[in-house]
Design an enzyme around this catalytic site. Structure first.
Site, mmCIF file in Angstrom:
data_model
loop_
_atom_site.group_PDB
_atom_site.id
_atom_site.type_symbol
_atom_site.label_atom_id
_atom_site.label_comp_id
_atom_site.label_asym_id
_atom_site.label_seq_id
_atom_site.Cartn_x
_atom_site.Cartn_y
_atom_site.Cartn_z
ATOM 1 N N SER A 46 3.222 23.948 10.996
ATOM 2 C CA SER A 46 2.156 24.724 10.362
ATOM 3 C C SER A 46 0.814 24.015 10.436
ATOM 4 O O SER A 46 -0.213 24.593 10.049
ATOM 5 C CB SER A 46 2.497 24.994 8.889
ATOM 6 O OG SER A 46 3.674 25.757 8.765
ATOM 7 N N THR A 49 1.691 14.071 8.832
ATOM 8 C CA THR A 49 2.618 14.289 7.720
ATOM 9 C C THR A 49 3.932 13.556 7.929
ATOM 10 O O THR A 49 4.333 13.266 9.062
ATOM 11 C CB THR A 49 2.905 15.794 7.547
ATOM 12 O OG1 THR A 49 3.626 16.016 6.343
ATOM 13 C CG2 THR A 49 3.720 16.342 8.711
ATOM 14 N N ASP A 83 11.336 21.771 9.436
ATOM 15 C CA ASP A 83 10.477 22.833 9.952
ATOM 16 C C ASP A 83 11.193 23.668 11.003
ATOM 17 O O ASP A 83 10.629 24.633 11.526
ATOM 18 C CB ASP A 83 9.198 22.244 10.558
ATOM 19 C CG ASP A 83 8.172 21.895 9.484
ATOM 20 O OD1 ASP A 83 8.181 22.554 8.438
ATOM 21 O OD2 ASP A 83 7.379 20.970 9.697
ATOM 22 N N THR A 120 0.961 16.484 2.956
ATOM 23 C CA THR A 120 0.344 16.232 4.249
ATOM 24 C C THR A 120 -1.112 15.823 4.040
ATOM 25 O O THR A 120 -1.735 16.195 3.059
ATOM 26 C CB THR A 120 0.425 17.520 5.102
ATOM 27 O OG1 THR A 120 1.793 17.875 5.252
ATOM 28 C CG2 THR A 120 -0.216 17.341 6.459
#
Length: 282
Positions: free
Chosen positions: A162, A108, A132, A90
Site C-alpha cells: 500500500s 516499514t 500483505d 510505517t
C-alpha cells in the site's frame, strides 16, 4: 507552585476567595502533572530540576490559565519536551534539496517489531510484510484488508504494498512531494492530499491538515476522522446509502513539500496528526 503564582497579586484575591482557590487549583494541577511525569529517585532517573524551575517555562505553563474557567484536566499535559515518540507505524519522509532533487520515502517493518526476528549480530529486525499477501484468499489480513488470488503467496513473489510515496509534476516541473504511513489507508491519504493541492488549490499545510476518509471495499464502511465531517454531510451520505464509521482516530501522517511554481520556494507541511512531526529547512 510558588513561582507560578508570582505574577499574581495573591493578597488582593483574598485568602478565602473563589478567585484564589481557582488560581491555586490551576497551579496545583499543572505542578502535579509535571511531578508525575518527571520526578523520581535521582539515582534512577534524571530529574530536570533546572528546567522545571525556569521562570520562562513556568510562565508558559500558565499561559492557558483562564481566571474565569477551569482548564479541562485532559488538556493538561507534561510541559517539557518529551523524547521522540517511536511510532509503531510505517514511516514516511519527503525531501527536496537546493538543486531540486526530490525524495519521497516510505518504509516499514509492517507491524510493531515486524516478524519479531532479529538478524544475528546486526540488531536489524526482519519485517513481516508477507501479511500483505493473501495467506488465505478471501480472508482479511491483520488490517482487515481482503486479498485476491493475484496476490496469493508463491515462491519468489513480492507482496502487494500500500506504500505510495509520490512525486507530482506540473508541466515537467516538480510540484509536490508527499506520502504517508497507515497500511491500506496510505493510498487514500495520498489521493486526498494530491487532490486538495491540484483540484482545490489549497495551500500545502491546509491540504495536509484537511479531514480524510477511507474505504477499502471490504468492510463496506466509509471511515472518517473524528470531528472531520459536518453533521449535515454525514446525514446526506447516509441518505445515499453509505455506512459511515467515526474512527475515533487520525488517518495517516502525510509529511509533504510543495514547490511554489512562481517563486520556487519549498513549502514544507508537517502532518500534526503526529505530535513529533516537523518540517525543517537546511
Amino acid at each position: 507552585m510558588l513561582a507560578m503564582i508570582e505574577p499574581f497579586d495573591v493578597k488582593a484575591l483574598g485568602q478565602d476567595s473563589a478567585a484564589k482557590y481557582h488560581l491555586f487549583h490551576e497551579v496545583m494541577r499543572r505542578a502535579f502533572c509535571d511531578r508525575i511525569e518527571y520526578i523520581g529517585d535521582p539515582g534512577f532517573v534524571k530529574v530536570p530540576v533546572a528546567q522545571l524551575l525556569d521562570r520562562a517555562y513556568l510562565a508558559s505553563r500558565m499561559a492557558d490559565f483562564d481566571p474565569k474557567r477551569a482548564t479541562p484536566n485532559a488538556a493538561i499535559k507534561p510541559g517539557l519536551a518529551n523524547p521522540p515518540h517511536e511510532s509503531k507505524e510505517t514511516t514516511h519522509y519527503s525531501v527536496v534539496d537546493a538543486a531540486g532533487n526530490a525524495v519521497a520515502t516510505t518504509y516499514t517493518l509492517r507491524s510493531g517489531f515486524g516478524s519479531g526476528v532479529t538478524i544475528p549480530d546486526t540488531g536489524l529486525i526482519m519485517n513481516n510484510v508477507m501479511d500483505d499477501m493473501a495467506s488465505k484468499v478471501g480472508a482479511p489480513n491483520s488490517l482487515g484488508l481482503m486479498q485476491g488470488p493475484a496476490n496469493a503467496i508463491e515462491p519468489g513473489k513480492r507482496p502487494l504494498s500500500s506504500m505510495t510515496p509520490a512525486l507530482v509534476f506540473k508541466e515537467g516541473q516538480l510540484l509536490l512531494v508527499t506520502g504517508s504511513p497507515g497500511g491500506p489507508t496510505i493510498i487514500n491519504t495520498v489521493f486526498q492530499v494530491v487532490t486538495n493541492v491540484i483540484d482545490f488549490q489549497m495551500p500545502v499545510t491546509q491540504a495536509v491538515e484537511a479531514s480524510r476518509i477511507h474505504h477499502q471495499w471490504l468492510p463496506d464502511t466509509l471511515d472518517h476522522e473524528r470531528y472531520g465531517m459536518a453533521r449535515d454531510t454525514v446525514e446526506a451520505l447516509r441518505a445515499m446509502g453509505h455506512t459511515l464509521v467515526n474512527t475515533e482516530r487520525y488517518q495517516g501522517d502525510a509529511h509533504s513539500i510543495l514547490i511554489d511554481p512562481k517563486t520556487k520556494l519549498r513549502l514544507g507541511a508537517a502532518d500534526l496528526r503526529q505530535p513529533d512531526s516537523k518540517a525543517v529547512g537546511y
